[in-house]
Design an enzyme around this catalytic site. Structure first.
Site, PDB file in Angstrom:
ATOM      1  N   ASN A  90       0.882  -1.173   0.000  1.00 35.33           N
ATOM      2  CA  ASN A  90       0.000   0.000   0.000  1.00 35.33           C
ATOM      3  C   ASN A  90       0.914   1.216   0.000  1.00 35.33           C
ATOM      4  OD1 ASN A  90      -1.788   2.046   0.508  1.00 35.33           O
ATOM      5  ND2 ASN A  90      -2.230   1.425   2.633  1.00 35.33           N
TER       6      ASN A  90
ATOM      7  N   LYS B 131       0.252   4.309  -0.322  1.00 37.54           N
ATOM      8  CA  LYS B 131      -0.356   5.507   0.293  1.00 37.54           C
ATOM      9  C   LYS B 131      -0.054   6.735  -0.588  1.00 37.54           C
ATOM     10  CE  LYS B 131      -0.009   3.391   4.763  1.00 37.54           C
ATOM     11  NZ  LYS B 131       0.024   3.538   6.186  1.00 37.54           N
TER      12      LYS B 131
ATOM     13  N   HIS C  15      -9.522   1.320   4.704  1.00 40.48           N
ATOM     14  CA  HIS C  15      -8.264   1.542   5.439  1.00 40.48           C
ATOM     15  C   HIS C  15      -8.532   2.502   6.592  1.00 40.48           C
ATOM     16  CE1 HIS C  15      -4.164   2.627   6.401  1.00 40.48           C
ATOM     17  NE2 HIS C  15      -3.786   1.525   5.741  1.00 40.48           N
TER      18      HIS C  15
ATOM     19  N   GLU D  61      -6.931   4.872   7.765  1.00 45.50           N
ATOM     20  CA  GLU D  61      -6.661   6.296   7.498  1.00 45.50           C
ATOM     21  C   GLU D  61      -7.843   6.932   6.778  1.00 45.50           C
ATOM     22  OE1 GLU D  61      -2.888   5.695   5.556  1.00 45.50           O
ATOM     23  OE2 GLU D  61      -2.048   5.048   7.481  1.00 45.50           O
TER      24      GLU D  61
ATOM     25  N   GLU E  75      -5.722  -4.923  10.384  1.00 43.30           N
ATOM     26  CA  GLU E  75      -4.651  -3.978  10.654  1.00 43.30           C
ATOM     27  C   GLU E  75      -4.939  -3.236  11.957  1.00 43.30           C
ATOM     28  OE1 GLU E  75      -2.612  -2.703   6.755  1.00 43.30           O
ATOM     29  OE2 GLU E  75      -4.360  -1.441   7.012  1.00 43.30           O
TER      30      GLU E  75
ATOM     31  N   GLY F 281       2.269   2.045  10.797  1.00 37.95           N
ATOM     32  CA  GLY F 281       3.254   3.115  10.661  1.00 37.95           C
ATOM     33  C   GLY F 281       3.895   3.527  11.974  1.00 37.95           C
TER      34      GLY F 281
ATOM     35  N   SER G 171       3.202  -2.347  10.471  1.00 32.48           N
ATOM     36  CA  SER G 171       4.653  -2.413  10.705  1.00 32.48           C
ATOM     37  C   SER G 171       5.221  -3.797  10.418  1.00 32.48           C
ATOM     38  CB  SER G 171       4.983  -1.983  12.135  1.00 32.48           C
ATOM     39  OG  SER G 171       4.554  -0.655  12.331  1.00 32.48           O
TER      40      SER G 171
HETATM   41  C1  PEP Z   1      -0.949   0.144   6.143  1.00 37.74           C
HETATM   42  O1  PEP Z   1      -1.124   1.335   6.178  1.00 37.74           O
HETATM   43  O2  PEP Z   1      -1.725  -0.585   5.528  1.00 37.74           O
HETATM   44  C2  PEP Z   1       0.211  -0.426   6.849  1.00 37.74           C
HETATM   45  C3  PEP Z   1       0.205  -1.676   7.191  1.00 37.74           C
HETATM   46  O3  PEP Z   1       1.233   0.442   7.106  1.00 37.74           O
HETATM   47  P1  PEP Z   1       2.662   0.076   7.767  1.00 37.74           P
HETATM   48  O4  PEP Z   1       3.099  -1.223   7.171  1.00 37.74           O
HETATM   49  O5  PEP Z   1       3.533   1.217   7.383  1.00 37.74           O
HETATM   50  O6  PEP Z   1       2.436  -0.023   9.214  1.00 37.74           O
END
Ligand code: PEP
Length: 644
Positions: A400, A402, A487, A489, A559, A565, A605
């Site tokens: 992803n 972003k 997601h 966000e 998630e 992040g 992460s």
């Molecule tokens: C995400 O935003 O889907 C995600 C998993 O981000 P990160 O791997 O950076 O934590």
């Protein structure tokens, strides 16, 4: 339990006597000077709804249905009721608050202390709603709520209103010895009959003693207010009066109405029986029907009829002395309780047992499935992919991007990845989800047999005047096959609600896009132990409406928001636990086969260093990768976790 049982009892006794509850509401309105502004029909509806609300809240508490919502509503109710009863206790405008109808009369101070205890209980339940153990699984809760609603509204309240209260807690119940009670009152003892008197309407003579001392049968037609009395059963009423004349039984109409109102009633109904005056509140207490009929024998109440269920002409052919009508109705309380146990409690107990049994077998099946997966894993401990290959679901590592990288940098990254994976084929599905602007260009050169292409979002509208939006059809037209929806966000910064996401999912599927649907809890929710509820609600809100066929096309990405992040990863055990839970609720909704085939990715992460441990878990089928998907080498490191 204290709250639940108190609410159930309180709602039940109110529903048993809706008119009594209505009178109490009327008393409160009178204290506030509002009685004349509120029509009787409204107070009656209020009484029935209040009773039903208390009863259903009690049932929901007992079964732990909609725990968070119900605990909030109960707290609000107690926050309103407790100060109200404090005011009642201090000012004492009404002697009995009426919380348990006539079944259990408490003083205002007793009521206050009872409410303080309930308020404390309500605070506990509100603070820790999820500690209430569920008696029934969520998919069957509607049966309990609907069954209880029908029972309390129609079987109890409706029937009590149409005939008479099924349980009579007042001093004028069948079997009450009015003469003895009245005599005790006359001798100065405390008695509930202090307001009971019968005065002839024409000359005001008090004939209470004469009526109660009659050793034979006496009919009392009770109509607190003749102007409001129901006149739909006049023929039946007049037949009873004629019957009393034929056999010489005294018959009186007791009312609080006087002069002109009585004359109007006589003109309208042809009534010829004698009228007597009695206190209107007493009359409303005597019988919950206007008019209602009472049969006394030797000063004892032996029968009561509502105007809707007066004795039939057939029953009135013999003298009372020789007829079953003249016998005191035997106390049917036990049979009524048995009836309620049989038709209300027993079905719910059976449903609960069946539901628990079903939940248990489901649990046994899923632990077998887990054990099997674990043993598969042990067979080839060093090769997690073997374990995954043993079932059919697809393993995916999805990137992803972003809002990172301009078009040129994005194309360069995609090219690098394309070349790398062509040279060293992955053991799993690989997808990159990029900003919209990259899609068409990347689609030109990407080998989509090796790397799938997806968008990070799409609009919840099909097309039209939605400036700045990109529709699912447009995404599809670039050559992309996937889209990430839900997601955290987008949920948080762009306020995407479950309804909006539901629309997006439908439109994406309509345009043949495969949806990677994200779910996950915040840190506060995890700390409050609500992660299961949150993910369940997110699935229910946006994808559990799909048919089995359409649900099979969805990829779930769990998630935890606190891990995205932030560098914090859920431990492999934490992730596995919730993935297994997600699979179990999918099984509950769509069955084991669908659950077994659903790909559930972990995101948050995830890096090359922790991916192997995460992916080795039986219910984790890959990852959704944010930060670590922005460099080909890092992303490849995660993809290669499937080769370890
Ligand atoms: C995400 O935003 O889907 C995600 C998993 O981000 P990160 O791997 O950076 O934590």
């Amino acid at each position: 339990m204290i709250l639940a049982l108190t609410f159930i009892l309180s709602g039940f006794v109110k529903a048993v006597d809706p008119l009594g509850t209505q009178y109490k509401i009327h008393d409160y309105l009178a204290v506030w000077g509002l009685a004349s502004y509120v029509p009787d029909l409204l107070t009656l509806a209020g009484a029935v709804l209040l009773a039903a609300m208390e009863f259903i809240l009690g049932i929901c508490l007992l079964f732990a249905i909609r725990r968070r919502l119900v605990s909030k509503v109960v707290l609000v109710v107690m926050l309103i009721m407790t100060p109200l009863t404090l005011w009642l206790a201090i000012t004492d405008p009404i002697s009995d608050c009426g919380c348990f109808g006539d079944a259990l009369v408490l003083t205002n101070w007793q009521t206050l202390w009872k409410n303080v205890v309930l308020l404390c209980a309500a605070i506990v339940v509100w603070k820790w709603p999820t500690l209430q153990p569920r008696l029934i699984s969520e998919s069957n809760q509607w049966i309990v709520v609907n069954y209880s609603t029908v029972f309390i509204l129609f079987v109890i309240a409706g029937r009590s209103l149409y005939t008479l209260p099924q349980f009579d807690f007042r001093p004028y119940h069948v079997g009450a010895d009015l003469r003895a009670g009245w005599q005790r009152m006359m001798e100065g003892e405390e008695s509930p009959y202090s307001e009971f008197f019968i005065e002839r309407a024409d000359d005001g003579e008090d004939i209470t003693e004469a009526v109660l001392n009659d050793s034979g049968y006496t009919f009392l037609l009770v109509a607190p207010h003749l102007e409001q009395a129901d006149d739909s059963q006049l023929d039946e009423l007049n037949s009873v009066y004629e019957y009393s004349l034929d056999y010489g039984y005294p018959f009186y109409c007791l009312t609080a109405s006087t002069g002109a109102v009585i004359s109007r009633w006589c003109d309208m109904t042809g009534a010829e029986y004698p009228f007597c005056n009695t206190d209107d509140i007493t009359l409303k207490t005597v019988i919950r029907s206007n008019p209602g009929l009472l049969l006394l024998h030797d000063g004892v109440v032996i029968r009561k009829w509502s105007h809707n269920a007066l004795p039939s002409e057939k029953a009135l052919t013999k003298r009372l002395e020789d007829s079953p009508l003249g016998k005191q109705l035997t106390d049917s309380t036990t049979s009524k309780i048995l009836w309620i146990l049989t038709w209300f409690v027993l079905p719910l107990v059976i449903l609960t047992l069946a539901d628990r049994l079903w939940a248990w077998t489901r649990w046994v099946r899923s632990s077998k499935r887990r054990k099997k997966a674990n043993s598969d894993q042990q067979t080839d401990n060093n090769n997690p992919i073997n374990k995954k290959v043993s079932n059919m679901r697809k393993k995916i590592v999805a990137g992803n991007w972003k809002m990172n990288m301009n078009l040129q940098d994005g194309i360069a990254l995609a090219k690098e990845l394309n070349e790398t994976l062509k040279a060293d084929k992955p053991n799993c599905g690989v997808v990159i989800c990029t900003p919209f602007i990259h899609l068409a260009s990347i689609a030109q050169f990407l080998d989509q047999d090796i790397i799938g292409l997806g968008a990070e979002n799409c609009a919840d509208k099909e097309k039209g005047a939605f400036t700045g939006e990109v529709s699912a059809e447009m995404v599809k037209s670039t050559g992309a096959q996937y889209v990430i929806l839900g997601h955290s966000e987008r949920r948080e910064y762009y306020k995407e609600t479950p309804e909006i996401l539901k629309e997006k999912v439908l439109l994406a599927q309509k345009n043949d896009l495969k949806v990677i649907f994200c779910i996950g809890e915040s840190l506060e929710e995890r700390e409050a132990g609500k992660q299961n509820e949150v993910v369940k609600a997110e699935l229910e809100g946006s994808v559990f409406n799909l048919s089995e066929e359409d649900f099979r096309k969805i990829v779930i990405a769990y998630e935890p928001i606190w891990a995205i992040g932030t560098g914090k990863t859920a431990t492999a055990e934490q992730a596995e636990e919730i993935h297994a839970y997600i699979r179990s609720i999918i099984a509950e909704k769509y069955g084991e086969a669908v659950a077994d085939d659903t790909t559930i990715l972990y995101g948050g992460s995830c890096k090359a260093s922790n991916a192997p441990e995460l992916f080795a878990k039986p219910d984790i089928d890959g990852g959704l990768i944010g930060g670590a998907s922005l460099k080909a080498a890092d992303f490849k490191g995660i993809i290669d976790a499937w080769k370890k």
